[in-house]
Design a protein around this motif. Structure first.
Motif, PDB file in Angstrom:
ATOM      1  N   ALA A  60      30.216  43.343  36.046  1.00 32.04           N
ATOM      2  CA  ALA A  60      29.831  44.628  36.632  1.00 32.04           C
ATOM      3  C   ALA A  60      30.866  45.130  37.632  1.00 32.04           C
ATOM      4  CB  ALA A  60      28.467  44.511  37.309  1.00 32.04           C
ATOM      5  N   ASP A  61      31.781  44.270  38.056  1.00 33.71           N
ATOM      6  CA  ASP A  61      32.845  44.680  38.965  1.00 33.71           C
ATOM      7  C   ASP A  61      34.119  45.068  38.224  1.00 33.71           C
ATOM      8  OD1 ASP A  61      32.466  45.045  41.676  1.00 33.71           O
ATOM      9  OD2 ASP A  61      33.858  43.444  42.187  1.00 33.71           O
ATOM     10  N   GLY A  62      34.180  44.812  36.918  1.00 35.24           N
ATOM     11  CA  GLY A  62      35.365  45.137  36.120  1.00 35.24           C
ATOM     12  C   GLY A  62      35.910  43.883  35.461  1.00 35.24           C
ATOM     13  N   LEU A  63      37.175  43.956  35.064  1.00 35.24           N
ATOM     14  CA  LEU A  63      37.818  42.847  34.368  1.00 35.24           C
ATOM     15  C   LEU A  63      38.432  41.885  35.394  1.00 35.24           C
ATOM     16  CD1 LEU A  63      38.734  41.531  31.703  1.00 35.24           C
ATOM     17  CD2 LEU A  63      40.809  42.946  31.870  1.00 35.24           C
ATOM     18  N   ILE A  64      38.021  40.626  35.333  1.00 39.08           N
ATOM     19  CA  ILE A  64      38.569  39.619  36.247  1.00 39.08           C
ATOM     20  C   ILE A  64      38.964  38.369  35.456  1.00 39.08           C
ATOM     21  CG2 ILE A  64      37.215  40.476  38.197  1.00 39.08           C
ATOM     22  CD1 ILE A  64      35.397  38.058  37.951  1.00 39.08           C
ATOM     23  N   LYS A  65      39.850  37.584  36.052  1.00 41.03           N
ATOM     24  CA  LYS A  65      40.221  36.270  35.520  1.00 41.03           C
ATOM     25  C   LYS A  65      40.051  35.270  36.658  1.00 41.03           C
ATOM     26  CE  LYS A  65      43.663  33.709  32.957  1.00 41.03           C
ATOM     27  NZ  LYS A  65      44.986  33.692  32.344  1.00 41.03           N
ATOM     28  N   HIS A  66      39.174  34.290  36.459  1.00 39.17           N
ATOM     29  CA  HIS A  66      38.881  33.294  37.492  1.00 39.17           C
ATOM     30  C   HIS A  66      40.057  32.341  37.661  1.00 39.17           C
ATOM     31  CE1 HIS A  66      34.675  34.421  38.005  1.00 39.17           C
ATOM     32  NE2 HIS A  66      34.648  34.618  36.701  1.00 39.17           N
ATOM     33  N   LEU A  67      40.497  32.149  38.900  1.00 50.34           N
ATOM     34  CA  LEU A  67      41.570  31.212  39.226  1.00 50.34           C
ATOM     35  C   LEU A  67      41.006  29.902  39.741  1.00 50.34           C
ATOM     36  CD1 LEU A  67      43.868  33.712  41.170  1.00 50.34           C
ATOM     37  CD2 LEU A  67      43.978  33.095  38.744  1.00 50.34           C
ATOM     38  N   VAL A  68      40.110  30.000  40.718  1.00 53.29           N
ATOM     39  CA  VAL A  68      39.442  28.837  41.305  1.00 53.29           C
ATOM     40  C   VAL A  68      37.964  29.181  41.441  1.00 53.29           C
ATOM     41  CG1 VAL A  68      39.267  27.316  43.303  1.00 53.29           C
ATOM     42  CG2 VAL A  68      41.495  28.226  42.639  1.00 53.29           C
TER      43      VAL A  68
END
Length: 191
Positions: free
Chosen positions: A53-61
């Motif tokens: 819901a916040d947009g496109l993200i890629k989890h790092l940690v």
């Protein structure tokens, strides 16, 4: 005169027993064994993408990535030119490093009072803060905030927060508004 220091009745009352300390010692030993199996390196290909819901993200940690890091969460947020993230708030502070692009943040500051009960109110109008590559953005606790990309280039933000605040019982997170096109993407549309 009887005082709390001389009257042992309350201190010695009750018959309940527990194994809290023994349980904690055992759990600590199990944790240390499990900790040895956790990784110090998260490969780029093992960092999961999420369309949220916040947009496109890629989890790092993240705690679910089985790393030895116990305090920090971090992810990359990607915004196309002119795109806006969702609006959300949380009880922990956040710092954001602008790795690519330029744009601005909207922050609706929190006003609160606790004279007789907690009263929460957010500013009716947001403050705008411009940012560009190399800058960092500070998000105060429980501030409604949104990231807006400039019109000419993709943006990549590295968002970092302290997970400990959640563990202390302040895991308050509210999604106030969804990112542009999130509902269409959620229902099978493409990006």
């Amino acid at each position: 005169m009887t005082t709390v220091f001389t009257d042992k009745g309350p201190a010695l009352s009750g018959s309940k027993t527990a194994t809290y300390r023994a349980d904690e010692a055992r759990a600590s030993q199990e944790f240390r064994k499990a900790y040895e199996s956790k990784t110090n390196i998260v490969l780029a290909e093992d960092m999961p993408w999420e369309q949220c819901a916040d947009g496109l993200i890629k989890h790092l940690v993240h705690e679910k990535l089985n790393t030895r890091e116990m305090c920090v969460e971090a992810y990359m947020q990607f915004l196309k030119p002119g795109e806006k993230s969702g609006v959300h708030r949380h009880m922990w502070e956040e710092i954001i490093f602008v790795a690519e692009g330029s744009g601005y943040d909207l922050h609706w500051d929190l006003k609160w009072d606790c004279l007789e009960a907690f009263q929460w109110e957010w500013a009716a109008e947001p403050k705008a803060y411009s940012w560009k590559r190399g800058d960092y953005i500070y998000i105060p606790p429980f501030t409604n905030h949104q990231h807006v990309a400039g019109d000419h280039e993709d943006c990549r933000l590295i968002v970092m927060s302290n997970r400990i605040v959640k563990e202390m019982g302040f895991d308050w997170f509210d999604q106030v508004a969804n990112a542009q096109d999130f509902d269409a993407l959620k229902n099978g549309g493409g990006r």
